[in-house]
Enzyme design. Structure first.
Site, PDB file in Angstrom:
ATOM      1  N   TYR A  66       0.822  -1.219   0.000  1.00 42.53           N
ATOM      2  CA  TYR A  66       0.000   0.000   0.000  1.00 42.53           C
ATOM      3  C   TYR A  66       0.852   1.265   0.000  1.00 42.53           C
ATOM      4  CZ  TYR A  66      -3.819  -3.132   1.521  1.00 42.53           C
ATOM      5  OH  TYR A  66      -4.734  -4.135   1.629  1.00 42.53           O
ATOM      6  N   HIS A 147      -0.210 -11.910   1.678  1.00 48.12           N
ATOM      7  CA  HIS A 147      -1.204 -11.064   1.011  1.00 48.12           C
ATOM      8  C   HIS A 147      -2.019 -11.808  -0.057  1.00 48.12           C
ATOM      9  CE1 HIS A 147      -1.902  -6.526   0.126  1.00 48.12           C
ATOM     10  NE2 HIS A 147      -3.006  -7.217  -0.072  1.00 48.12           N
TER      11      HIS A 147
HETATM   12  N1  LIG Z   1      -6.187  -8.341   1.492  1.00 46.13           N
HETATM   13  C1  LIG Z   1      -6.467  -7.731   0.380  1.00 46.13           C
HETATM   14  O1  LIG Z   1      -6.115  -8.193  -0.713  1.00 46.13           O
HETATM   15  C2  LIG Z   1      -7.242  -6.439   0.427  1.00 46.13           C
HETATM   16  C3  LIG Z   1      -7.825  -5.939  -0.744  1.00 46.13           C
HETATM   17  C4  LIG Z   1      -8.575  -4.759  -0.672  1.00 46.13           C
HETATM   18  C5  LIG Z   1      -8.720  -4.100   0.543  1.00 46.13           C
HETATM   19  N2  LIG Z   1      -8.107  -4.596   1.677  1.00 46.13           N
HETATM   20  C6  LIG Z   1      -8.236  -3.875   2.982  1.00 46.13           C
HETATM   21  O2  LIG Z   1      -9.599  -3.519   3.202  1.00 46.13           O
HETATM   22  C7  LIG Z   1      -9.667  -2.110   3.471  1.00 46.13           C
HETATM   23  C8  LIG Z   1     -10.999  -1.542   3.074  1.00 46.13           C
HETATM   24  O3  LIG Z   1     -11.281  -1.787   1.722  1.00 46.13           O
HETATM   25  P1  LIG Z   1     -11.426  -0.624   0.682  1.00 46.13           P
HETATM   26  O4  LIG Z   1     -10.478   0.428   1.087  1.00 46.13           O
HETATM   27  O5  LIG Z   1     -11.292  -1.179  -0.668  1.00 46.13           O
HETATM   28  O6  LIG Z   1     -12.907  -0.121   0.750  1.00 46.13           O
HETATM   29  P2  LIG Z   1     -14.204  -0.168   1.727  1.00 46.13           P
HETATM   30  O7  LIG Z   1     -13.846   0.076   3.149  1.00 46.13           O
HETATM   31  O8  LIG Z   1     -15.010  -1.353   1.368  1.00 46.13           O
HETATM   32  O9  LIG Z   1     -14.962   1.089   1.139  1.00 46.13           O
HETATM   33  C9  LIG Z   1     -14.407   2.366   1.124  1.00 46.13           C
HETATM   34  C10 LIG Z   1     -15.408   3.246   0.404  1.00 46.13           C
HETATM   35  O10 LIG Z   1     -16.604   3.330   1.174  1.00 46.13           O
HETATM   36  C11 LIG Z   1     -16.891   4.694   1.468  1.00 46.13           C
HETATM   37  N3  LIG Z   1     -17.409   4.718   2.852  1.00 46.13           N
HETATM   38  C12 LIG Z   1     -16.746   4.395   3.998  1.00 46.13           C
HETATM   39  N4  LIG Z   1     -17.555   4.494   5.059  1.00 46.13           N
HETATM   40  C13 LIG Z   1     -18.761   4.876   4.596  1.00 46.13           C
HETATM   41  C14 LIG Z   1     -20.004   5.143   5.199  1.00 46.13           C
HETATM   42  N5  LIG Z   1     -20.184   5.021   6.515  1.00 46.13           N
HETATM   43  N6  LIG Z   1     -21.052   5.515   4.405  1.00 46.13           N
HETATM   44  C15 LIG Z   1     -20.893   5.630   3.073  1.00 46.13           C
HETATM   45  N7  LIG Z   1     -19.738   5.385   2.431  1.00 46.13           N
HETATM   46  C16 LIG Z   1     -18.684   5.016   3.185  1.00 46.13           C
HETATM   47  C17 LIG Z   1     -15.586   5.442   1.306  1.00 46.13           C
HETATM   48  O11 LIG Z   1     -15.812   6.748   0.831  1.00 46.13           O
HETATM   49  P3  LIG Z   1     -15.288   8.047   1.632  1.00 46.13           P
HETATM   50  O12 LIG Z   1     -13.805   7.960   1.729  1.00 46.13           O
HETATM   51  O13 LIG Z   1     -15.765   9.160   0.735  1.00 46.13           O
HETATM   52  O14 LIG Z   1     -15.984   8.017   2.958  1.00 46.13           O
HETATM   53  C18 LIG Z   1     -14.894   4.632   0.204  1.00 46.13           C
HETATM   54  O15 LIG Z   1     -15.360   5.037  -1.081  1.00 46.13           O
HETATM   55  C19 LIG Z   1      -8.471  -1.558   2.686  1.00 46.13           C
HETATM   56  O16 LIG Z   1      -8.151  -0.242   3.058  1.00 46.13           O
HETATM   57  C20 LIG Z   1      -7.427  -2.594   3.031  1.00 46.13           C
HETATM   58  O17 LIG Z   1      -6.921  -2.345   4.326  1.00 46.13           O
HETATM   59  C21 LIG Z   1      -7.396  -5.763   1.632  1.00 46.13           C
END
Ligand SMILES: NC(=O)c1ccc[n+]([C@@H]2O[C@H](COP(=O)([O-])OP(=O)(O)OC[C@H]3O[C@@H](n4cnc5c(N)ncnc54)[C@H](OP(=O)(O)O)[C@@H]3O)[C@@H](O)[C@H]2O)c1
Length: 330
Positions: A66, A147
């Site tokens: 990241y 990962h």
């Molecule tokens: N292991 C893996 O391969 C892998 C892959 C992907 C992700 N991850 C982990 O999972 C974490 C989260 O996944 P992600 O970052 O893809 O996305 P996510 O948490 O599923 O979604 C983030 C999105 O949701 C919005 N959001 C957040 N809270 C909200 C709420 N209460 N109401 C409405 N919208 C909301 C955010 O917009 P705003 O910023 O505008 O609020 C952003 O657009 C990553 O940061 C990472 O740590 C791991």
């Protein structure tokens, strides 16, 4: 299992380590179709992680790939310096061994899955762990995850068993790192039942079965068989992209909206409550302070069995994924 009598705020891993049910996601990037700036969003990462700390988040889900571990490490260091935080209050996750993927990480020659010799892989993992701890400014992480189980591209090593052998080698290296105190718990990410079975077969002497499998789960993407298998093996499932990364208009789904209205909560809170009530931990990420507070405020209401089932049923069709399908990884 979630701790008995608790309000679902923590879950105990099979090695006894208590893991918070919610950790702040630290993947700040715009990696779809972006090449010019490698996709990184540093302004958003600095601001959001700083705000998350101010908002009381103490668990953070990071990864070497990241590119935000130095940001998190610096912000933690400032709070250590002011006396506001101590290491024991934190739960820090990192992930090593990401395949090369366009566009943001193709510039590194050190990606684990670029190695074509199994013996090179252990050293890459050790080097990456040292760099991660240096960037974080910490002596250990609370959770270290593999990962991905392998490369996104075709296996060109000439050895059809290369990915499987490489996974076992990485796992043994993780065990070694845990034995040395660099990680309190170790686990995997994006593993299918097949990947898990192979790993447990290949490293049978190890008492260190994975504690966690971090996979993509949200109401439009579920794998009940995988979750059942993990539960039977005592492996905690963590939902990444718990809101589908903001895609598919998930948080405007009418079923979720109706449940949210009934409880006087938002759809985001309903989705997070569904995750933790289903026995998972989850990694919500947001750049907005108000949503950071909202996403932590899910422990004062409960979904009924019918509401859990209604949310489950949104994901019975073909999975809508934001990341590659791990079953395509050999
Ligand atoms: N292991 C893996 O391969 C892998 C892959 C992907 C992700 N991850 C982990 O999972 C974490 C989260 O996944 P992600 O970052 O893809 O996305 P996510 O948490 O599923 O979604 C983030 C999105 O949701 C919005 N959001 C957040 N809270 C909200 C709420 N209460 N109401 C409405 N919208 C909301 C955010 O917009 P705003 O910023 O505008 O609020 C952003 O657009 C990553 O940061 C990472 O740590 C791991």
């Amino acid at each position: 299992m979630h701790d008995n009598g608790s309000d679902l705020r923590t879950i105990t891993l099979h090695n006894g380590v208590a893991m918070p049910s919610l950790a702040f996601g630290c993947a700040f990037g715009d990696w779809v179709g972006r090449t010019a700036f490698q996709g990184f969003l540093p302004e958003q990462a600095w601001r959001a992680i700083s705000l998350a700390l101010d908002n009381g988040y103490r668990a953070f889900d990071g990864a070497r790939v990241y590119g935000t571990e130095r940001i998190l490490g610096t912000l933690l260091g400032q709070r250590f310096a002011s006396g506001e935080l101590s290491r024991e209050e934190l739960f820090i996750t990192t992930k090593l061994a990401h395949p090369a993927a366009p566009p943001h990480i193709n510039i590194s020659h050190r990606r684990t899955w670029d190695a074509d010799k199994v013996e090179d892989i252990a050293q890459k993992v050790r080097d990456d762990m040292v760099d991660t701890l240096d960037d974080l400014g910490l002596g250990y992480v609370d959770l270290l995850l593999m990962h991905w189980p392998g490369s996104f591209s075709e296996n060109t090593t000439g050895d059809p068993d290369f990915p499987r052998k490489a996974r076992a080698t990485i796992w043994r290296t993780f065990c070694e790192l845990a034995d040395k105190g660099a990680a309190r718990a170790i686990g995997v990410s994006n593993f299918t039942i097949g990947h898990l079975r192979q790993l447990m077969e290949d490293v049978p002497e190890s008492e260190r079965r994975p504690t966690v499998n971090q996979v993509e789960i949200h109401p439009y993407c579920r794998d009940p068989q995988l979750e059942t298998f993990c539960r039977e093996q005592g492996i905690v499932v963590t939902a990444y992209a718990p809101f589908a990364s903001g895609a598919f208009d998930l948080l405007r789904n009418p079923t979720l909206t109706a449940i949210a209205e009934r409880h006087g909560k938002t759809t985001g809170q309903v989705v997070l409550r569904w995750h933790v009530q289903s026995g998972r931990t989850a990694l919500p990420k947001t750049s907005k302070a108000a949503r950071m507070a909202e996403n932590r405020d899910i422990f004062d209401f409960a979904l009924s069995d019918e509401e859990i089932q209604a949310t489950d049923s949104l994901g019975t069709g073909e999975a809508r994924r934001t990341c590659p399908d791990p079953s395509l990884v050999a």
